[in-house]
Motif scaffolding. Structure first.
Motif, PDB file in Angstrom:
ATOM      1  N   ASN A  48       0.890  21.488  19.097  1.00  0.00           N
ATOM      2  CA  ASN A  48       1.277  20.248  19.783  1.00  0.00           C
ATOM      3  C   ASN A  48       1.819  20.594  21.170  1.00  0.00           C
ATOM      4  O   ASN A  48       1.509  21.671  21.691  1.00  0.00           O
ATOM      5  CB  ASN A  48       2.291  19.478  18.927  1.00  0.00           C
ATOM      6  CG  ASN A  48       3.418  20.369  18.429  1.00  0.00           C
ATOM      7  OD1 ASN A  48       3.995  21.134  19.189  1.00  0.00           O
ATOM      8  ND2 ASN A  48       3.725  20.293  17.144  1.00  0.00           N
ATOM      9  N   THR A  49       2.648  19.729  21.741  1.00  0.00           N
ATOM     10  CA  THR A  49       3.114  19.963  23.112  1.00  0.00           C
ATOM     11  C   THR A  49       4.594  20.297  23.217  1.00  0.00           C
ATOM     12  O   THR A  49       5.123  20.358  24.315  1.00  0.00           O
ATOM     13  CB  THR A  49       2.861  18.729  23.996  1.00  0.00           C
ATOM     14  OG1 THR A  49       3.774  17.696  23.610  1.00  0.00           O
ATOM     15  CG2 THR A  49       1.451  18.231  23.878  1.00  0.00           C
ATOM     16  N   ALA A  50       5.301  20.457  22.086  1.00  0.00           N
ATOM     17  CA  ALA A  50       6.719  20.843  22.043  1.00  0.00           C
ATOM     18  C   ALA A  50       7.703  19.681  22.083  1.00  0.00           C
ATOM     19  O   ALA A  50       8.892  19.883  21.919  1.00  0.00           O
ATOM     20  CB  ALA A  50       7.094  21.840  23.144  1.00  0.00           C
ATOM     21  N   ARG A  51       7.236  18.443  22.266  1.00  0.00           N
ATOM     22  CA  ARG A  51       8.180  17.320  22.328  1.00  0.00           C
ATOM     23  C   ARG A  51       7.475  16.049  21.876  1.00  0.00           C
ATOM     24  O   ARG A  51       6.260  15.909  22.003  1.00  0.00           O
ATOM     25  CB  ARG A  51       8.687  17.149  23.767  1.00  0.00           C
ATOM     26  CG  ARG A  51       9.961  16.331  23.952  1.00  0.00           C
ATOM     27  CD  ARG A  51      11.207  17.096  23.572  1.00  0.00           C
ATOM     28  NE  ARG A  51      12.450  16.476  23.981  1.00  0.00           N
ATOM     29  CZ  ARG A  51      13.034  16.616  25.174  1.00  0.00           C
ATOM     30  NH1 ARG A  51      12.437  17.338  26.116  1.00  0.00           N
ATOM     31  NH2 ARG A  51      14.182  16.043  25.443  1.00  0.00           N
ATOM     32  N   CYS A  52       8.250  15.089  21.412  1.00  0.00           N
ATOM     33  CA  CYS A  52       7.677  13.916  20.752  1.00  0.00           C
ATOM     34  C   CYS A  52       6.805  13.062  21.666  1.00  0.00           C
ATOM     35  O   CYS A  52       5.639  12.822  21.369  1.00  0.00           O
ATOM     36  CB  CYS A  52       8.784  13.077  20.122  1.00  0.00           C
ATOM     37  SG  CYS A  52      10.239  12.842  21.133  1.00  0.00           S
ATOM     38  N   SER A  53       7.336  12.550  22.768  1.00  0.00           N
ATOM     39  CA  SER A  53       6.558  11.628  23.602  1.00  0.00           C
ATOM     40  C   SER A  53       5.301  12.262  24.186  1.00  0.00           C
ATOM     41  O   SER A  53       4.220  11.673  24.110  1.00  0.00           O
ATOM     42  CB  SER A  53       7.434  11.042  24.708  1.00  0.00           C
ATOM     43  OG  SER A  53       8.437  10.224  24.166  1.00  0.00           O
ATOM     44  N   PRO A  54       5.388  13.458  24.807  1.00  0.00           N
ATOM     45  CA  PRO A  54       4.147  14.037  25.338  1.00  0.00           C
ATOM     46  C   PRO A  54       3.115  14.337  24.267  1.00  0.00           C
ATOM     47  O   PRO A  54       1.910  14.216  24.522  1.00  0.00           O
ATOM     48  CB  PRO A  54       4.623  15.310  26.052  1.00  0.00           C
ATOM     49  CG  PRO A  54       6.008  15.543  25.601  1.00  0.00           C
ATOM     50  CD  PRO A  54       6.572  14.228  25.212  1.00  0.00           C
TER      51      PRO A  54
END
Length: 529
Positions: A48-54
């Motif tokens: 994934n990208t390491a954070r919820c929104s992104p």
């Protein structure tokens, strides 16, 4: 497979570590996900990208988060930063599927709009979803969630019954949407579990009591052994031992309280798995299970965030009314923060499980949510499609979120939208995994990350990674997936080549140097996360 177009169902969980579910090594009971994996495909090197929104922005658009306007969270950082809302110049998967005649529904967390209370062009109802029930903001109470909406209509807390629990309700409403769909559907189920606060039902807590009594050191070793036995991580990959910032379990002075934290977190995972079972049962009952593509993953790695319990920190947190209710359901004050005086689980508390347990969740990796080391970005990925000719294997080829959209579009024959409101949208940069899932050869392509200045590129088994303002580190993931042995000094030419590739990507997708983002943010008013 016939001529009927397959349904698509994406199930996303929040802040869950790589090894928490049973089929990736965990001791938490997750029978529904384990069954889904047994009849599908598991990827061991998916990111994934390491954070919820992104992660949500990338998953739903097939683009890198910087191309979507949501590269960190949903705060507007002004002219020199990211707008924090899903750009009108990108198309969502829901918009592509709806244009192809699919019914589209979202149940759960949105977190892609910096307008949380008034309907806006960045709300799910205006980004391709025919049906929406859930929360617009990010983290929130499981017993009395804020920004809860049915479509664009707020749902008052007074409408929620005494037994309301958000995770259960997400499962029930997602199952109802499946039963009511009259055409092939694109469904997106976005759980908030197991993101803090640690809120759990008594019945779920009863199932997790005593499960972690041996402590994080023993449990981390056991998770690692189960991963080896299941072929999840190769036996020549090093095991990242306990985070040096975490005490040995035998030296932990507050063992009872620490166990309560992890038991509550595990209870949230169990509730999520039960809700997944509710959803899968709806597919079975409607005869749609065989021809539904189910994708399960997490939006980032385990979360090491500690919530302050000192008066200043707790009061500051309480002021974020879109994150935390002003009082408990019975009108008593909320007990906010991580301290042994606050036992987690009940609706009047607001706590997290902390760094030591996040280190267990991310076995065998290091770092956490927000970092782009493996602990921050590695996620379980389960793909199930009984009628789709998938191999049923464990697959080790590396892929990331931008590869999901091309995979689903190829599998369904749905074309990606080339324009939105008459304006062209960016081409999808990812590679379809469909051939790989059916037993074909891997598609070689570089993977890229940037989040709050943390940066990485993976090319084959080589990964170049750095923390913000730190030097580049180089790892051979074929022998060191836990990123324990930095090889940058031995391979300066490889470091330079990968760094140059990363910079070309960053320029192409619009990565803003993090120092510039911080400078822009300093001029903007404080906003809730």
């Amino acid at each position: 497979m016939g001529t009927v177009r397959p349904n698509v169902l994406i199930i996303l969980v929040d802040d869950m570590g790589y090894s928490d579910i049973g089929c990736y090594g965990g001791e938490i009971g997750t029978p529904n996900l384990d069954s889904l994996a047994a009849g599908g495909v598991r990827l061991t090197n998916f990111y994934n990208t390491a954070r919820c929104s992104p992660s949500r922005a990338s998953l739903l658009t097939g683009l890198h988060p910087h191309q979507t306007g949501v590269a960190e969270l949903v705060n507007n950082d002004g002219p020199g930063g990211y707008p924090g809302s899903l750009s009108l110049r990108c198309a969502t998967l829901a918009e592509s599927f709806r244009a192809a005649g699919y019914h589209t529904h979202l149940t759960g967390k949105w977190h892609l709009s910096n307008e949380r209370e008034q309907p806006a062009d960045t709300w799910p109802t205006r980004r391709g979803f025919d049906r929406f029930w859930g929360t617009i903001s990010g983290a929130g109470s499981y017993f009395q969630p804020t920004t809860l909406h049915d479509g664009e209509t707020p749902v008052p807390l007074s409408d929620l019954g005494p037994d309301f629990y958000y995770t259960d309700e997400i499962g029930t409403r997602a199952a109802a949407a499946i039963r009511e769909a009259t055409t092939p559907f694109f469904g997106y189920v976005a759980f908030t579990a197991p993101h803090w606060p640690l809120h759990a039902k008594d019945s779920d807590l009863a199932e997790t009591r005593g499960l972690f009594d041996e402590g994080w050191d023993v449990l981390r070793t056991r998770r690692r052994q189960r991963q080896l036995e299941a072929g999840i991580c190769s036996d020549d990959a090093t095991l990242d031992h306990r985070d040096p910032a975490v005490p040995a379990w035998e030296d932990e002075p507050e063992q009872k309280w620490q166990l309560e934290r992890m038991e509550a977190y595990a209870a949230q995972v169990r509730a999520m798995d039960r809700a997944v079972g509710t959803i899968l049962a709806a597919l079975e009952e409607t005869g749609q299970r065989e021809n539904t593509i189910v994708v399960f993953l997490s939006d980032n790695g385990g979360c090491a965030e500690e919530l302050r319990s000192d008066p200043e920190g707790a009061d500051q947190f309480r002021r974020h009314h879109l994150i935390i209710p002003p009082t408990a359901p019975d009108g008593t004050p909320m007990k906010v923060g991580n301290s042994p005086g606050i036992s987690p689980g009940t609706a009047d508390t607001y706590t997290s499980y902390g760094q030591a347990w996040a280190n267990l969740s991310n076995t065998p990796f290091r770092r956490y949510k927000r970092w782009v080391h493996e602990g921050g970005i590695a996620t379980p990925l389960i793909v199930s499609w009984p009628a789709g000719g998938l191999t049923g294997d464990v697959i080790h080829a590396p892929h990331q979120l931008t590869d999901i959209a091309p995979t689903l579009l190829e599998a369904t024959g749905v074309p990606a939208l080339a324009e939105r409101d008459g304006e062209p949208v960016p081409a999808l940069p990812g590679a379809s995994m469909l051939g790989l899932l059916r037993g074909g050869e891997p598609v070689e392509h570089d993977l890229f990350w940037e989040h709050i200045g943390n940066a990485a590129i993976r090319s084959g088994d080589w990964k170049l990674v750095r923390e913000y303002e730190g030097p580049w580190e180089l790892y051979d993931l074929s022998a060191d997936r836990s990123e324990s042995n930095d090889l940058s000094a031995q391979h300066p030419d490889r470091v330079q080549d990968l760094a140059d590739r990363w910079q070309r990507w960053a320029d192409a997708v619009g990565v803003i140097p993090y120092g510039d983002v911080l400078a822009a943010r300093a001029t903007m008013p404080t906003q809730p996360a």
